[in-house]
Enzyme design. Structure first.
Site, short mmCIF file in Angstrom:
data_model
loop_
_atom_site.label_atom_id
_atom_site.label_comp_id
_atom_site.label_asym_id
_atom_site.label_seq_id
_atom_site.Cartn_x
_atom_site.Cartn_y
_atom_site.Cartn_z
N ASP A 123 0.58 38.36 53.23
CA ASP A 123 0.89 38.33 51.81
C ASP A 123 1.30 39.73 51.36
OD1 ASP A 123 1.17 37.20 49.30
OD2 ASP A 123 -0.90 37.57 48.73
N TYR A 125 3.12 42.36 48.28
CA TYR A 125 2.85 42.71 46.88
C TYR A 125 4.14 43.32 46.34
CZ TYR A 125 -0.19 44.68 43.14
OH TYR A 125 -0.82 45.00 41.95
N HIS A 130 4.88 42.69 38.35
CA HIS A 130 3.49 42.27 38.54
C HIS A 130 2.61 43.47 38.88
CE1 HIS A 130 -0.04 40.07 39.81
NE2 HIS A 130 0.04 40.62 41.01
N ARG A 139 -5.69 50.71 35.58
CA ARG A 139 -5.61 52.17 35.74
C ARG A 139 -4.90 52.87 34.58
NH1 ARG A 139 -4.44 50.14 40.74
NH2 ARG A 139 -2.20 50.37 40.38
N GLU A 196 -1.29 32.19 41.57
CA GLU A 196 -0.31 33.25 41.77
C GLU A 196 1.01 32.61 42.16
OE1 GLU A 196 -1.67 36.24 44.49
OE2 GLU A 196 -3.25 36.96 43.12
N GLU A 198 4.25 32.49 43.83
CA GLU A 198 4.85 33.21 44.94
C GLU A 198 5.91 32.36 45.63
OE1 GLU A 198 2.40 35.42 47.56
OE2 GLU A 198 0.72 35.59 46.16
N ASP A 231 -0.74 31.10 45.69
CA ASP A 231 -1.79 31.79 46.43
C ASP A 231 -2.98 31.98 45.49
OD1 ASP A 231 -2.92 32.96 48.66
OD2 ASP A 231 -2.19 34.96 48.16
N ARG A 235 -10.44 35.96 40.62
CA ARG A 235 -10.31 37.33 40.12
C ARG A 235 -11.64 38.08 40.03
NH1 ARG A 235 -5.02 38.49 40.87
NH2 ARG A 235 -3.68 36.93 39.87
N GLN A 238 -12.77 38.94 43.49
CA GLN A 238 -11.89 39.97 44.04
C GLN A 238 -12.22 41.35 43.48
OE1 GLN A 238 -7.74 38.98 43.82
NE2 GLN A 238 -7.05 40.98 44.49
N TYR A 242 -12.92 43.91 46.61
CA TYR A 242 -11.67 44.39 47.21
C TYR A 242 -11.68 45.87 47.59
CZ TYR A 242 -9.63 46.93 43.21
OH TYR A 242 -9.36 47.83 42.21
N LYS A 251 -9.45 35.38 48.28
CA LYS A 251 -8.12 34.85 48.59
C LYS A 251 -8.10 33.91 49.79
CE LYS A 251 -5.05 35.79 46.61
NZ LYS A 251 -4.07 36.87 46.66
N THR A 255 -4.45 28.39 49.98
CA THR A 255 -3.08 28.78 49.62
C THR A 255 -2.22 27.53 49.73
OG1 THR A 255 -3.37 31.05 50.45
CG2 THR A 255 -1.10 30.23 50.21
N THR A 347 2.71 37.85 44.00
CA THR A 347 2.99 37.27 42.69
C THR A 347 4.33 37.76 42.15
OG1 THR A 347 0.63 37.23 42.24
CG2 THR A 347 2.09 36.97 40.36
N GLU A 361 -2.14 37.91 34.02
CA GLU A 361 -1.13 38.58 33.19
C GLU A 361 -0.83 37.80 31.92
OE1 GLU A 361 2.18 40.23 35.98
OE2 GLU A 361 1.12 38.61 37.02
#
Length: 417
Positions: A123, A125, A130, A139, A196, A198, A231, A235, A238, A242, A251, A255, A347, A361
């Site tokens: 997978d 990114y 996204h 952040r 997600e 994808e 996918d 959250r 995760q 993570y 995850k 899927t 995503t 999102e």
């Protein structure tokens, strides 16, 4: 435009110019076999394999697409060309009424299965919008993208055993979460369950031996075709697990992919320029070939006792990194890829709020409820909700569709103490 002797309704995902591959069975014949979709029907490739070149007949009689995937571009083109010929008006197949009755089967009478034995699942990114959105949430704007993001196709190795075909229910997972920072973790059902949006491609062709790499200019030869994917993501699980090594149980729960794999040849009329990359990528990732596609992607949410609502409109063309670059980076270490491997985009979000490819999102981390038909709202996915992803290309009267990728969320199984 060529016309098939098999009826293709106006607006169908599966005209003669598409011919996507799948694996199916029927009640009268439970054995898995290959097919292509044409209109509201499938063509049983095992039943017409004798009408194809000798070198592809065994592959067409297989129970998965792996053998066909392994044969490479020349074989794929030969099969596609011959299938097109057989489905044309006044073809030798049309003139064999007994055979037509045997091998042209209504889709409503078939059960679709995973199209390949998936050895490995990766997978990526690769959507800059996204990645930016998620970065802003966690952040801030100044550090939205990590320093490496514009330099390498970021990815991780997923769990192939839990990839399932459209229509398979998905069970809400249990796991550890940290609702309050500084407090001990709790164990229970995921509360922030998400989809997600994808797309993914299946690896085919020559691949590479362990210790060798696939040059970026040759990487397109290893893309058998594309499918749409959900996918699923837990959250809250995760967020706690993570760091430092990335997604794990958040995850691996499931899927979902569409049963249909659309060949690259079918998508060639919809090629668009690759996403502009700044700064310039390193030489091993640089290619001139356009390998980006204008694929409309739609996500709907259907509550168990409610009507379907379209909640997202995105497009494959928003991906920053191409499939060719993903393969080149994946193999630059000498990692060997094999026919049937699955590689996903990550995503896919666009520039506008209605194009965001996840509830994370769309609800902006749960602060903005998503409005549904029937005066309902969602921040994340609830038990009984069904997520339906559709995809299609359309230009100059030609529509190439991807079918549907559906999954309904079932309640978590209580943990026995």
């Amino acid at each position: 435009m060529s016309v098939s002797f098999v009826d293709v309704p106006k607006g169908s995902d599966f005209p003669l110019q598409n011919l996507p591959y799948g694996v199916f069975s029927t009640q009268s014949n439970p054995g898995k076999r290959l097919c292509v979709a044409i209109g509201n029907n499938v063509l049983d490739l095992s039943g017409v394999a004798h009408l194809y070149p000798a070198q592809v007949q065994d592959a067409l009689k297989s129970s998965t697409l792996n053998l066909l995937m392994s044969l490479g571009n020349d074989a794929w083109h030969a099969v596609r060309t011959r299938t097109h010929e057989l489905l044309l008006k006044n073809s030798e197949l049309e003139h064999d009424a007994a055979l037509v009755k045997k091998v042209i089967i209504p889709q409503k009478e078939v059960e679709m299965h995973l199209p390949a034995d998936i050895g490995d699942y990766t997978d990526f990114y690769s959507s800059i919008h996204h990645a930016t959105n998620v970065g802003i949430m966690f952040r801030g704007k100044e550090n939205a993208l990590m320093p490496n993001w514009r330099h390498i196709p970021v990815g991780y190795h997923g769990r192939a055993s839990s990839v399932v075909v459209s229509g398979t229910p998905i069970r809400r997972p249990l796991g550890q979460t940290l609702p309050v920072d500084g407090q001990p973790p709790l164990f229970g059902a995921c509360k922030l369950f998400d989809f997600e949006l994808e797309m993914a491609f299946f690896v085919g062709g020559p691949g590479n031996k362990l210790g060798e790499r696939v040059p970026v200019e040759e990487a397109w030869k290893n893309v058998f075709g594309f499918t749409i994917m959900n996918d699923w993501s837990a959250r809250d699980i995760q967020k706690w697990e993570y760091i430092p090594l990335g997604p794990f149980t958040a995850k691996n729960l499931g899927t979902t992919i569409s049963p249909w794999i659309i060949p690259v040849e079918a998508l060639e009329p919809f090629i668009v320029n690759n996403y502009a990359q700044d700064p310039q990528v390193l030489p091993y990732l640089k290619h001139d070939k356009s390998f980006n596609f204008d694929i409309n992607l739609l996500v709907s949410l259907k509550p168990e006792h409610g009507e379907e609502t379209l909640i997202c409109k995105s497009n494959y063309k928003y991906l920053y990194w191409t499939a060719m670059q993903q393969i080149a980076h994946h193999t630059v270490t000498g990692c060997n890829i094999r026919p049937g491997d699955l590689m996903a985009s990550g995503t896919i979000s666009g520039e506008t709020e209605d194009s965001f490819g996840s509830m994370l999102e769309l609800s902006w981390r749960g602060t903005k409820p998503v409005k549904l038909n029937g005066n309902l709202t969602r921040k994340f996915i609830e038990d009984g909700d069904e997520i339906i992803i559709r995809g299609y290309c359309e230009r100059n009267g030609l529509r190439i569709g991807f079918g549907e990728c559906r999954g309904k969320v079932l309640p978590a199984i209580p943990f026995k103490k």
